[in-house]
Scaffold this active site. Structure first.
Site, PDB file in Angstrom:
ATOM      1  N   ASP A 140       0.900  -1.213  -0.207  1.00 35.05           N
ATOM      2  CA  ASP A 140       0.142  -0.228  -0.156  1.00 35.05           C
ATOM      3  C   ASP A 140       0.774   1.266   0.223  1.00 35.05           C
ATOM      4  O   ASP A 140       0.382   2.354   0.510  1.00 35.05           O
ATOM      5  CB  ASP A 140      -1.020   0.134   1.263  1.00 35.05           C
ATOM      6  N   HIS A 163      -4.916  -1.940  -5.697  1.00 39.18           N
ATOM      7  CA  HIS A 163      -4.067  -0.736  -6.202  1.00 39.18           C
ATOM      8  C   HIS A 163      -4.974   0.129  -6.188  1.00 39.18           C
ATOM      9  O   HIS A 163      -5.893   0.107  -7.565  1.00 39.18           O
ATOM     10  CB  HIS A 163      -3.107  -1.292  -7.194  1.00 39.18           C
TER      11      HIS A 163
HETATM   12  P1  GDP Z   1      -0.681   0.165  -3.582  1.00 42.82           P
HETATM   13  O1  GDP Z   1      -1.547  -1.039  -2.940  1.00 42.82           O
HETATM   14  O2  GDP Z   1       0.596   0.222  -3.312  1.00 42.82           O
HETATM   15  O3  GDP Z   1      -1.222   0.503  -4.880  1.00 42.82           O
HETATM   16  O4  GDP Z   1      -1.370   1.451  -2.606  1.00 42.82           O
HETATM   17  P2  GDP Z   1      -3.139   1.647  -2.268  1.00 42.82           P
HETATM   18  O5  GDP Z   1      -3.688   1.872  -3.453  1.00 42.82           O
HETATM   19  O6  GDP Z   1      -3.304   0.255  -1.633  1.00 42.82           O
HETATM   20  O7  GDP Z   1      -3.161   2.671  -1.208  1.00 42.82           O
HETATM   21  C1  GDP Z   1      -2.301   3.795  -1.299  1.00 42.82           C
HETATM   22  C2  GDP Z   1      -3.417   4.685  -0.839  1.00 42.82           C
HETATM   23  O8  GDP Z   1      -2.879   6.145  -1.189  1.00 42.82           O
HETATM   24  C3  GDP Z   1      -4.564   4.872  -1.879  1.00 42.82           C
HETATM   25  O9  GDP Z   1      -5.751   5.190  -1.229  1.00 42.82           O
HETATM   26  C4  GDP Z   1      -3.879   6.063  -2.894  1.00 42.82           C
HETATM   27  O10 GDP Z   1      -5.058   6.593  -3.540  1.00 42.82           O
HETATM   28  C5  GDP Z   1      -3.426   7.048  -1.834  1.00 42.82           C
HETATM   29  N1  GDP Z   1      -2.331   7.792  -2.328  1.00 42.82           N
HETATM   30  C6  GDP Z   1      -1.343   7.363  -3.362  1.00 42.82           C
HETATM   31  N2  GDP Z   1      -0.225   8.217  -3.389  1.00 42.82           N
HETATM   32  C7  GDP Z   1      -0.597   9.358  -2.566  1.00 42.82           C
HETATM   33  C8  GDP Z   1      -0.160  10.530  -2.244  1.00 42.82           C
HETATM   34  O11 GDP Z   1       1.111  10.971  -2.649  1.00 42.82           O
HETATM   35  N3  GDP Z   1      -0.895  11.577  -1.216  1.00 42.82           N
HETATM   36  C9  GDP Z   1      -2.181  10.917  -0.614  1.00 42.82           C
HETATM   37  N4  GDP Z   1      -2.533  11.484   0.335  1.00 42.82           N
HETATM   38  N5  GDP Z   1      -2.596   9.666  -1.057  1.00 42.82           N
HETATM   39  C10 GDP Z   1      -1.895   8.902  -1.857  1.00 42.82           C
HETATM   40  P1  IMO Z   2      -0.776  -4.299  -2.098  1.00 45.07           P
HETATM   41  O1  IMO Z   2      -0.477  -4.929  -3.516  1.00 45.07           O
HETATM   42  C1  IMO Z   2      -0.711  -4.737   2.065  1.00 45.07           C
HETATM   43  C2  IMO Z   2      -0.395  -8.961   3.465  1.00 45.07           C
HETATM   44  C3  IMO Z   2      -1.851  -9.391   4.257  1.00 45.07           C
HETATM   45  C4  IMO Z   2      -1.188 -10.251   5.413  1.00 45.07           C
HETATM   46  C5  IMO Z   2      -0.003 -11.076   4.598  1.00 45.07           C
HETATM   47  C6  IMO Z   2      -0.612 -12.347   3.976  1.00 45.07           C
HETATM   48  O2  IMO Z   2      -1.968  -3.863  -2.092  1.00 45.07           O
HETATM   49  O3  IMO Z   2       0.157  -3.343  -1.694  1.00 45.07           O
HETATM   50  P2  IMO Z   2      -2.133 -13.036   1.988  1.00 45.07           P
HETATM   51  O4  IMO Z   2      -3.565 -12.697   1.917  1.00 45.07           O
HETATM   52  O5  IMO Z   2      -1.264 -12.479   1.050  1.00 45.07           O
HETATM   53  O6  IMO Z   2      -1.816 -14.429   2.399  1.00 45.07           O
HETATM   54  O7  IMO Z   2      -1.858 -12.179   3.215  1.00 45.07           O
HETATM   55  O8  IMO Z   2       0.255  -9.970   3.518  1.00 45.07           O
HETATM   56  N1  IMO Z   2      -0.850  -8.430   2.390  1.00 45.07           N
HETATM   57  C7  IMO Z   2      -0.932  -6.980   2.092  1.00 45.07           C
HETATM   58  N2  IMO Z   2      -0.652  -6.017   2.742  1.00 45.07           N
HETATM   59  N3  IMO Z   2      -0.992  -4.765   0.989  1.00 45.07           N
HETATM   60  C8  IMO Z   2      -1.109  -5.707  -0.037  1.00 45.07           C
HETATM   61  O9  IMO Z   2      -1.014  -5.577  -1.300  1.00 45.07           O
HETATM   62  C9  IMO Z   2      -1.062  -6.872   0.659  1.00 45.07           C
HETATM   63  N4  IMO Z   2      -0.794  -8.203   0.142  1.00 45.07           N
HETATM   64  C10 IMO Z   2      -0.824  -8.995   1.053  1.00 45.07           C
HETATM   65  O10 IMO Z   2      -2.375  -8.210   4.964  1.00 45.07           O
HETATM   66  O11 IMO Z   2      -0.604  -9.425   6.361  1.00 45.07           O
HETATM   67 MG    MG Z   3      -2.804  -1.739  -1.777  1.00 50.90          MG
END
Ligand code: GDP
Ligand code: IMO
Ligand code: MG
Length: 450
Positions: A24, A52
C-alpha cells in the site's frame, strides 16, 4: 522457432515498480502514471490480495488482479504466470471497469498462472481461524483470498489448476477431484479442533463453475512468456507492477508474516518468463511513513494519537479488506534493505502530504536488539519482534503541500526530510507524491539533492 525472439536489442528496456515496505505504498498511482511510456504493464506475483488505487479526474479505481495500466488505452495489461488468479474476482473486476467505460480488450492472462478456487479460500479461512484460536498469536492476518493455499498447491504439484486447464475439461475434472480429496483430509483435523462443520469440498459444483469461468476467460488466455519476449524482441518496453511488497516477500520479508510469493523485484523473472537482463529501471515506492495490514512485527508502529492522526490523514484503511492499517514512523533501515535487494535505481516517495502539520518527524536509523545496536534489517518476523527502533528526529513542516508541483515549492523541512531519505538509502528520489490524484506528483530528474 522464431529467431527474432533471441535478438539482443531489447536489453534493458523494461521498468518495474515495487513496494519497499509492507504494501500500500501507492504503487497503483505510480504504475498508472508510468504506463503510457510503456507498451505493456505486467503483473508477476500475488493475486486478489493486492488492492491498487488509481485516482483520475476525481474517479477512484481499485484494482486487484488487473494491472493498473488498464486505464491507459494502447497499453497491454498482462497477468503473468506467477500470479494466482481468482477468475470470479477477475471477471467481476472486468465487468466493473467496462461499466465505467474502461476498455478491457487489452487484457491478457497467462495460460500458466494458477487458479484460485473456492476451496482455496475455505482453506485460507480455516488455517487462519486455527492460528487465531485460543488467543494464539500466530495468525498471519491474511486477506483470506486463498493466496497461500493456491501457491501451496502449485508447489505441491498434485492438484494445482492452471488457467490453461480451465479449457481442458478432462484434466480439470481430475485435478479438482484430487484437490477436493486432499482438502477434505487436510482440513478435517482443523475443523474438529475448531468445532466447526467442514466445508463440502464437493468437486462437482466447483468443476461446473470452473468450466463456465474458463469459457468466459478463453479469449484473454495466451502464452504470455512468448508474448512478452516477442515484444522485447521488437524493441517494446514492459512495465512490471509489483503486488504486495518487499517486506512481505516469502523469502526476504518478515517470515512467517508474509505473503506466499516473491513480491520484491526478485520475483519478476520467474513470474513473467522475462530474463533479468531486460530490466534496467526499478522504481522503489516508499511511503513517507510506515503502514502494515495484518499481523507481524513493525518496529516503528505508533499506537498513540500521532498514529491515529497519520491514519486519518492518510486514510489508511485497506483497499482490499477495508481493515484499518497499522501506521508508524518511517523505517529507513527497512527501506535501505528493501532498496538493496530490489536493485532499486530510483525512489518514489509517496504520501508526503500526509505528514504536514506535525511539529517533528521521526525516522528509524537503527535497531536496538539484545542490548546491541544494528543498522541491518532483520528479515525474520520473530526476531524482528524483539527489535526497538532508534530514531533521528527531523523538523516537521506546517504547511499543506498538496498543491506543490516542484521541489522548490516544498517547505524547507519537507525537502530536508526527503533529502535525508535519499542520503540514508543511497538512491535518488525521482518522484514525490503529494496527493492521490495522478497529477499530484512532483518529479525530479536526478534526485532531490541532484
Ligand atoms: P498500492 O497497493 O501500493 O497501490 O497502494 P494502495 O492503493 O493500496 O494505497 C495507497 C493509498 O494512498 C490509496 O488510497 C491512494 O489513492 C493513496 N495515495 C497514493 N499516493 C498518494 C499521495 O502521494 N498522497 C496521498 N494523500 N494519497 C496517496
Ligand atoms: P498491495 O499490492 C498490504 C498482507 C496481508 C497479510 C499478509 C499475508 O495492495 O500493496 P495473504 O492474503 O497474501 O496471504 O496475506 O500479507 N498483504 C498485504 N498488505 N498490501 C497488500 O497488497 C498485501 N498483500 C498481502 O495483510 O498480512
Ligand atoms: Mg494496496
Amino acid at each position: 522457432m522464431n529467431q527474432d525472439l533471441n535478438r539482443d536489442h531489447g536489453v534493458g528496456v523494461c521498468s518495474a515498480v515495487v513496494g519497499l515496505q509492507w504494501g500500500d505504498e501507492g504503487k497503483g498511482k505510480l504504475v498508472d502514471r508510468m504506463a503510457s511510456e510503456h507498451d505493456a504493464v505486467v503483473r508477476y506475483n500475488g493475486g486478489a490480495n493486492a488492492g491498487h488505487s488509481v485516482v483520475v479526474g476525481g474517479e477512484r479505481y481499485a484494482l486487484h488482479l488487473i494491472p493498473s495500466g488498464i486505464l491507459s488505452s494502447q497499453v497491454k495489461a498482462v497477468i503473468g504466470n506467477g500470479v494466482v488468479v481468482d477468475p470470479e474476482v477477475l471477471l467481476r473486476e472486468i465487468e466493473g471497469l467496462r461499466a465505467r467505460g474502461v476498455d478491457t480488450s487489452n487484457l491478457i492472462v497467462s495460460d500458466r498462472a494458477h487458479v484460485v478456487l473456492q476451496y482455496h479460500k475455505d482453506e485460507d479461512n480455516l488455517r487462519e481461524a486455527l492460528l487465531t484460536a485460543g488467543g494464539g498469536s500466530g495468525a498471519i492476518g491474511t486477506t483470506k483470498r486463498g493466496i497461500g493455499p493456491a501457491y501451496a498447491d502449485k508447489v505441491q504439484r498434485s492438484a494445482g489448476v492452471r488457467v490453461g486447464d480451465l479449457l481442458r475439461p478432462e484434466i480439470l475434472r481430475e485435478k479438482i477431484e484430487r484437490a477436493c480429496t486432499y482438502k477434505r483430509a487436510a482440513t478435517a483435523e482443523i475443523c474438529r479442533e475448531l468445532g466447526v462443520e467442514s466445508p463440502a469440498f464437493d468437486p462437482g459444483p466447483v468443476f461446473e463453475r470452473a468450466v463456465v469461468l474458463g469459457r468466459e476467460l478463453e479469449p484473454m488466455i495466451d502464452d504470455t512468456v512468448y508474448l512478452l519476449n516477442g515484444m522485447i524482441g521488437e524493441g517494446k518496453s514492459l512495465l512490471f507492477e509489483g503486488a504486495n511488497a518487499t517486506l512481505l516477500d516469502v523469502d526476504h520479508g518478515t517470515y512467517p508474516f508474509v505473503t506466499s510469493s516473491n513480491s520484491s523485484a526478485l520475483g519478476i523473472h520467474a513470474g513473467s518468463g522475462v530474463p533479468a537482463r531486460a530490466l534496467s529501471r526499478v522504481v522503489g515506492v516508499l511511503k513517507a511513513y510506515s503502514s502494515r495490514v495484518g499481523s507481524g512485527p513493525m518496529p516503528t508502529e505508533l499506537g498513540d494519537a500521532t498514529g491515529e492522526r497519520i491514519r486519518e490523514r492518510g486514510r489508511e484503511y485497506g483497499t482490499t479488506t477495508g481493515r484499518p492499517r497499522r501506521v508508524g514512523w518511517l523505517d529507513l533501515v527497512a527501506a535501505r534493505y528493501a532498496a538493496m535487494i530490489n536493485g532499486t535505481t530510483e525512489l518514489a516517495v509517496t504520501l508526503l502530504d500526509v505528514l504536514a502539520g506535525f511539529d517533528e518527524l521521526k525516522v528509524c536509523i537503527a535497531y536496538e536488539l539484545d542490548g546491541g545496536r544494528t543498522e541491518r534489517f532483520i528479515p525474520d518476523g520473530h526476531v524482528l519482534a524483539g527489535a526497538r527502533p532508534i530514531y533521528e528526529t527531523l523538523s516537521g513542516f506546517g504547511d499543506e503541500i498538496s498543491d506543490c508541483r516542484g521541489v522548490d515549492e516544498l517547505p524547507g523541512a519537507a525537502r530536508a526530510y526527503v533529502e535525508r531519505i535519499e542520503a540514508f538509502v543511497g538512491v535518488p528520489v525521482c518522484s514525490i507524491g503529494v496527493g492521490p490524484e495522478r497529477s499530484q506528483t512532483i518529479e525530479t530528474s536526478a534526485g532531490v539533492v541532484g
